[in-house]
Design an enzyme around this catalytic site. Structure first.
Site, short mmCIF file in Angstrom:
data_model
loop_
_atom_site.label_atom_id
_atom_site.label_comp_id
_atom_site.label_asym_id
_atom_site.label_seq_id
_atom_site.Cartn_x
_atom_site.Cartn_y
_atom_site.Cartn_z
N HIS D 69 50.45 33.25 37.29
CA HIS D 69 50.29 33.71 38.67
C HIS D 69 51.59 33.68 39.48
O HIS D 69 51.77 34.51 40.38
CB HIS D 69 49.18 32.92 39.35
CG HIS D 69 47.86 33.13 38.70
ND1 HIS D 69 47.31 32.24 37.81
CD2 HIS D 69 46.99 34.18 38.76
CE1 HIS D 69 46.15 32.71 37.36
NE2 HIS D 69 45.94 33.87 37.92
N ASP D 145 33.20 47.38 42.20
CA ASP D 145 34.06 47.97 41.20
C ASP D 145 35.39 48.40 41.84
O ASP D 145 35.40 49.05 42.89
CB ASP D 145 33.33 49.21 40.64
CG ASP D 145 34.17 49.92 39.61
OD1 ASP D 145 34.97 49.27 38.91
OD2 ASP D 145 34.03 51.16 39.53
N ASP D 163 44.93 42.28 38.76
CA ASP D 163 44.82 41.07 37.94
C ASP D 163 43.49 41.12 37.20
O ASP D 163 42.60 40.30 37.40
CB ASP D 163 44.89 39.85 38.89
CG ASP D 163 44.77 38.54 38.14
OD1 ASP D 163 44.89 38.53 36.90
OD2 ASP D 163 44.55 37.51 38.81
N PRO D 172 34.47 45.27 31.69
CA PRO D 172 34.37 46.05 32.91
C PRO D 172 35.70 46.67 33.39
O PRO D 172 35.71 47.38 34.39
CB PRO D 172 33.86 45.02 33.94
CG PRO D 172 34.30 43.70 33.42
CD PRO D 172 34.46 43.82 31.94
#
EC number: 2.5.1.79
Lengths: 317, 317, 317, 317
Positions: D69, D145, D163, D172
């Site tokens: 990160h 989404d 990310d 997904p």
């Protein structure tokens, strides 16, 4: 070059010995809990359905548990002929009492398990195992240490079944595989009564533990014998040791076995055992019987069994 | 939390099915070779001693090979009563012929293996297996495809033993598990002769292949039966299928078994089998016998078995 | 549920720590040998091509060895500016001397490896690594213990590169990571000379060993610094520790780095390093530099490093 | 012979490619759940502390998440100079927004994650990750989404951070790595704005996917660049791809980097990044920059990326 399509990313691993690893792909975790006594997982395995794992060792899987519980119960019960009173030590998943209750001769069953949290979890998550046996009117349950129970028990039994976890040094079953304990158990047997205990893996590299348990029994009982069953979900065959002060006669014809068995148990209630396969379970390989004969080490309070990686190996001697 | 002390950094891995992995720690590589037909390793395993690996599947390990070869040979030989002529298909490690030659009734043994390089490597690196059997005067060896041999053979045999590698799609044994092949084998049997074949793992998740092989045999032979033995180094029990046109009577007393066996074989030459353990190997679990009964699929040139990861799984149907 | 198609049945396993396992699928064994000092395998890995394995630890793989050898050699060489004499301890695969010989300033290279059998095996089976470097006229090879060599050496060097196996307790490199040894090495450096050593994994759980090696160097040298490179075939980044009595100035512009580097090395002879990636290799994460600063333990004859499973972990303290 | 003491019986397995396996010993299962979109585990790993696993792939582990990160956020933020508005796609564990909120220039952050159940589970079980960031007044969260969000969004941003989970075929995130999506994202950038996306493993055998993602970006943006960071708990380095219509100038001195960074971020709030290590993260190895240059395949709705085993491999071409 070869390989395979694996279908899981989470693997329960059994270390059968320092050179043998056996793994189950896990598809779901149903319960993860540290009880007062043990690390407990209830998982779904890809190959053998739902399973109970205690202290890193798969105890029982729904799809093949009868390979363990049918011979454990029905072989000594046939040798007895018609047990009326049965004591089960361990067996908190409920399978052993389920098989015991198939005998119409049985009037009373006692289940003694140290870990109530395991029993309650099995009751909730693994109904395929107990199939309601926990609520049978013939059953009494005691949640305490088997050793303490035995010390304080004044009842006697036709059949005592020790269905404990392996004698892991850190586990709760450690002292229940010693000469001293086997002697105490004997005092609770009716005349002609039989004691049977789960007695470790009998595949070759794991051999020492089983012969030593059998030999330890033979210091206390007039007759001992060893039977075995391959448990697919263990990746190895498990030995059961029987002991009694009456002769344990396993040389029975298929017909005679079925006469005894099916006069007490409904034929279609069993998945594995009839006359032919009964002979299979008692058909202990010669090499194992010889290893038992030759064995000189026994277990006592002074020399308790050592285990390997959640498994039954006493490599020490 | 549990774990274990592992003692190897090199692991031979058997993928028993997509959710079961069985691993051997390797301590030494004795030979690594691609033959004309197969990938061959001869290794030393930490648990079961030296072993032969073909196409990623452990075939035979020195420390427990007799769990495979004693029942494969001696059960059908006892059922026959006194075989004089024996044909072995596969079995290039020499163990099967070694057991066959223990029968004093045997006058002639033929070994047919497709892969001479495997036989030569076993002869050199694995003398513990063949124990000189390759040089027995009763033996004739043929290095050719079993199918071709059968097509051209005009001899007949009391016992035909198919000790082939699993029916892997890429392997050389593929077509030797079909109805057509089983029919050809039958033409080479003497009256009362018996055919026995290695017939895949019989632990639960691998079940389909074995029942189908047995059922395929039953399309060709009047009598078929299934026996089994747990092979520690495989991590699973293996089934053997027997077939004959005479009845295969396995319901024998321990005494009767030993009468036949020890009138032909020296008692102390066997590690596993006597009357009691013979009953063990033929004591096929009820669930497996039922699965065989219920099975409807058979293998033919049109429908050959599908294997999993160097192992016996026909998941397709 | 997820999983994957694996393409090997033989897995080389690196135990990075008691909770991390990293495995290479092996497709071929080229050599298996116990040398006088080490267990040696030369294998073909499916992911990184041919590889050398010593005492259960993958040392070098053909497809990514430059991630190790380019920074090990070229970073200190750039900081030096133009090394003429170079001593390499270990590095028997020939990669380090291959990189050293790319510097046109180099007049003489000495390679000291304890294990001639490893060097000869690499020469024969791994020509992709040495690329003929073993036969360069500037090279002299000595097959002896690095410690003995250092004790008897009267030459001095601009660059001394320690490319040893990890300090395994059972391995041959154990004492070459101590204050005493680092002090002896220092006596062989020319003014402005630099010592660089492979200095263990620097991924988090393996951290202790690297900071301790660096700190040990700082007891002997005026300047020390730490650089690192991720080695795909190790599954972890490796640290290199540099030490000198002159300042080690790594804060160089991309342009300045390339001026020095490409005045001595042909630009297209390198796969990884130019000005930008040089900054990458010396761009040691802050957390690691802080861990080195805070470290208080150093290694000496009295306190030698402890390793884990063929890997660099000193969990003891 | 070597080996190791392993301390777990439950292993999370990452199949990095068909020949590389990376395993974490698990010591505790905190949560096992199938969300509407994904299989979710929250576990305790023995090596890297608590971790989130989605669809069989470890996403983030408490002990080394900053290796992912910090460079993901601070490298593009420094290149921008002082982002005020930031959009984060994915990042439901809260780490990315936590790092974003360290910039005092930031006035507004939007988090868009498809899977609210994952966010809620991270909030409850992994407070070490978000450290309260979910409740920052500058943050707005949207559970939908990413594609839908982008289509309907009328705001513009200085920094857009993708990310997401890997582009698994069953997962997904599949369509969010295509030219079409990258084009839509661009319309939401302020002048001088930067888009950065997690862009797959960059260890050698996984190389194809990263270069293709970068090359796909270069069809849409005037400037693209690639940075990387080794993530210990992944066993491989991860690439991040940056894209903008202004030049992405990474050739900065350590001093200049720190001037920008520490005028907006508190120095002691970072574990990894200062001037020196910033150069490390942007010091992309030459071989990877060359692979990107040479790459010709890009991803579009017609050609979506293919993944391997929960991992980033497009072996197809």
């Amino acid at each position: 070059m070869t390989g395979a399509l694996l279908k899981s990313s989470l693997w329960h691993t059994e270390y059968l010995n320092p050179f043998i690893v056996f793994q189950h792909g896990i598809t779901e975790i149903l319960l993860s809990k540290k009880t007062r006594f043990q690390d407990m997982f209830i998982v779904r395995t890809g190959a053998y359905g739902k399973a109970l794992i205690l202290d890193g060792k798969l105890q029982v899987a729904v799809e093949d548990e009868f390979f363990y519980h049918e011979p454990l119960v029905h072989v000594p019960a046939v040798l007895h002929g018609g047990p009326r009173s049965v004591l089960v030590l361990g067996g908190g998943d409920g399978c052993t009492i389920r098989e015991v209750l198939k005998w119409n001769s049985v009037e009373t069953v006692l289940l003694v398990d140290i870990d109530e949290e395991v029993v309650r979890a099995c009751e909730e998550f693994l109904p395929e195992l107990h199939q309601g046996a926990f609520h049978d009117s013939k059953l009494k349950m005691f949640f305490e240490d088997g050793l303490t129970f035995i010390d304080n028990c004044h009842q006697k039994f036709d059949l005592i079944i020790s269905d404990l976890t392996d004698p892991l040094e850190d586990g709760p079953s450690f002292f229940l595989f010693t000469e001293e304990f086997f002697g105490k158990v004997k005092t609770l047997l009716n005349p002609g009564g039989i004691f049977v205990t789960q007695a470790a893996s009998v595949s070759l590299p794991e051999e020492p533990l089983h012969p030593r348990i059998v030999k330890t029994l033979s210091k206390v009982y007039a007759s001992v014998d060893s039977i075995q069953s391959f448990i697919g979900s263990y990746g190895s065959p498990i030995g059961f040791a029987m002991a009694s002060d009456k002769p344990l006669e396993t040389d029975l014809t298929r017909r005679r076995i079925e006469e005894i068995l099916f006069s007490h148990v409904k034929r279609d209630s069993l998945k594995l055992i009839d006359g032919r396969s009964f002979q299979g379970f008692v058909g202990t390989p010669l090499i194992l019987r010889r290893a038992i004969e030759m064995e000189t080490i026994t277990y006592s309070q002074q020399r308790v069994p050592k285990a390997f990686g959640g498994q039954h190996v006493d490599h020490a001697a």
